[in-house]
Enzyme design. Structure first.
Site, PDB file in Angstrom:
ATOM      1  CD  GLU A 286     107.356  82.801  17.923  1.00 10.21           C
ATOM      2  OE1 GLU A 286     107.305  82.762  16.685  1.00 10.21           O
ATOM      3  OE2 GLU A 286     106.895  81.909  18.669  1.00 10.21           O
ATOM      4  N   GLY A 288     105.880  88.596  22.687  1.00 12.84           N
ATOM      5  CA  GLY A 288     104.648  89.334  22.894  1.00 12.84           C
ATOM      6  C   GLY A 288     104.536  89.810  24.328  1.00 12.84           C
ATOM      7  CB  CYS A 373      78.603  80.876  39.207  1.00 10.88           C
ATOM      8  SG  CYS A 373      77.306  82.044  39.607  1.00 10.88           S
TER       9      CYS A 373
END
Length: 449
Positions: A286, A288, A373
């Site tokens: 699997e 990615g 910020c």
């Protein structure tokens, strides 16, 4: 639109230290054509990464990589996966819906979730997906709520017998998966409740470049296949090795040798599965990050310089576009390309910096920062750059194609950026528009101007 230059070899950008699929003139041209910041994915690299995996596991009947949708959840990317013979690995309701709309169905969808709502299971079951259970308690939860599917898989957590890494955590501290005894009880209960087909899954490490460590994961799972058969008489038909194959984020790191990985796992398969009468056993992954990570780049512009106790280079991307460096302290290589044209709305390229004689600053060493910020809004800390970037220069952040845009957020009201796909024919396709303030405010009652 189409770029005039041809697609160069991956090592064309010798001055980047890390390789880019485009030459400098192309990068500067793209940054002029499309508002920065934006993500750019190279289709050719994506397809080649998938083919590397298929070649490495060509010995295995019905091997398939179930692309982790969470890495790059865009239908254009998912359709490329389908064309290359991949399935999809989903972990949420939205990812299931996106996968269905991108052309996936049935057992080409793997649903691996945790702390899962019944409606998510309902969606997965309705699509005919392979359901990978995270916990023993979910057997009765699913059985009572919807009924168990024909094929059930379980996620194994080896606990203190294996080590993880900063991204996924130590197995004994991770919230994912079941212990060995829970695993055995889960299979026993599913068998009693009429389940006929079984799978097995784990995900111990993430972004691993060590062949031996990934081979040990295979050994662990193949051992479990034998133990489950011996104790319960259950024949596991599919083992999901998880993802975990890493990419070389740092220039000194090496690309994972997937061919060698496939050879070593095949040896174990012969010894532990075939020779023990446990074949056929389908092996799947699997991955990615391995597929789209090196194919994606975050393209931005330098907008300010600052010199206090350190040298700062401010770019128009921020942690909201790519949170991995701020969240994990992850390294992403950065290439800077000079664009000597004065950009509208930016300081002069020659604007002076005030030098404070009371503080000595390392020359050539910079923090590359965004404008949030938050003090961890930094893409690089104490990073050597070959020359001092100036306002208007183009900064390209490498290996951002997985868990980049998908982990973006809207803190400080930062709209998420556009995504573009550089096609194999040299054309550039917008595959996601940039967000606007109207998008940000669409769920609020903010009144009219």
């Amino acid at each position: 639109s189409r770029l005039s230059s041809s697609h160069p070899a991956p090592d064309a950008m010798a001055n980047s230290g890390h390789g880019l699929p485009w030459v400098e003139a192309q990068i500067v041209d793209l940054a002029e054509r499309y508002p920065t910041p934006f993500y750019l994915y190279d289709e050719q690299t994506i397809r080649q990464q998938v083919r590397n995996l298929k070649s490495a596991f060509s010995w295995c009947p019905d091997y398939k990589n179930f692309f982790a949708v969470k890495a790059t959840p865009n239908p254009h990317i998912l359709r490329i996966m389908g064309e290359e013979g991949c399935g999809v690995d989903c972990s949420s309701y939205a990812e299931l819906v996106l996968s269905e709309r991108s052309g996936f169905k049935g057992e080409d969808i793997m649903f691996t979730s945790n702390n899962t709502a019944l409606k998510d299971y309902e969606q997965a079951k309705g699509l005919g997906a392979v359901i990978n259970l995270d916990d023993l308690t979910h057997v009765n939860f699913l059985h009572g709520g919807l009924g168990l599917p024909e094929l059930v898989s379980f996620r194994y957590n080896p606990g203190p017998s294996r080590t993880g890494n900063v991204i996924i955590g130590e197995p004994k501290e991770a919230k994912f998966g079941s212990t060995f005894k829970q695993l055995i009880e889960g299979y026993r209960l599913c068998k009693e409740l009429g389940v006929k087909r079984f799978g097995l899954h784990t995900m111990v490490v993430s972004s691993c470049l060590d062949v031996e460590e990934l081979v040990e994961t295979s050994r662990m799972l193949f051992t479990l296949v034998g133990q489950i058969h011996e104790q319960l008489g259950i024949r596991i038909e599919m083992v999901n090795l998880g993802g975990g194959i890493g990419i070389p984020y740092k220039p000194e790191q090496h690309v994972m040798d997937t061919a060698a990985l496939g050879v070593e796992i095949h040896k174990l398969y012969k010894e532990m599965i075939e020779d023990r009468g446990l074949a056929p056993l389908r092996v799947v992954t699997e991955c990615g990050r391995y597929v789209t990570g090196p194919a994606g780049f975050l393209v931005s512009r330098v907008i300010h310089r600052k010199r206090t106790y350190k040298n700062y280079v401010g770019i128009d991307a921020c942690m909201a576009n790519l949170m991995r460096p701020g969240m994990y302290g992850a390294y992403h290589h950065i290439s800077v390309f000079q664009d000597n044209r004065q950009q509208a709305g930016l300081p002069s390229r020659d604007s002076p910096l005030f030098e404070d004689p009371d503080h000595e600053i390392k020359k050539g060493i910079y923090d590359v920062v965004g404008g949030l910020c938050e003090n961890n809004d930094k893409f690089a800390v104490d990073r050597h750059l070959d020359f001092e970037p100036r306002p208007g220069d183009v900064a390209v952040i490498h290996d951002a194609g997985a868990h980049g845009h998908s982990m973006g957020f809207q803190y400080n009201g930062k709209p998420r950026s556009a995504e573009y796909l550089y096609r194999q024919d040299g054309s550039v396709l917008k595959i996601r528009r940039a967000e606007t303030l109207d998008d940000l405010f669409s769920t609020l009652d903010v009144g009219q101007e």
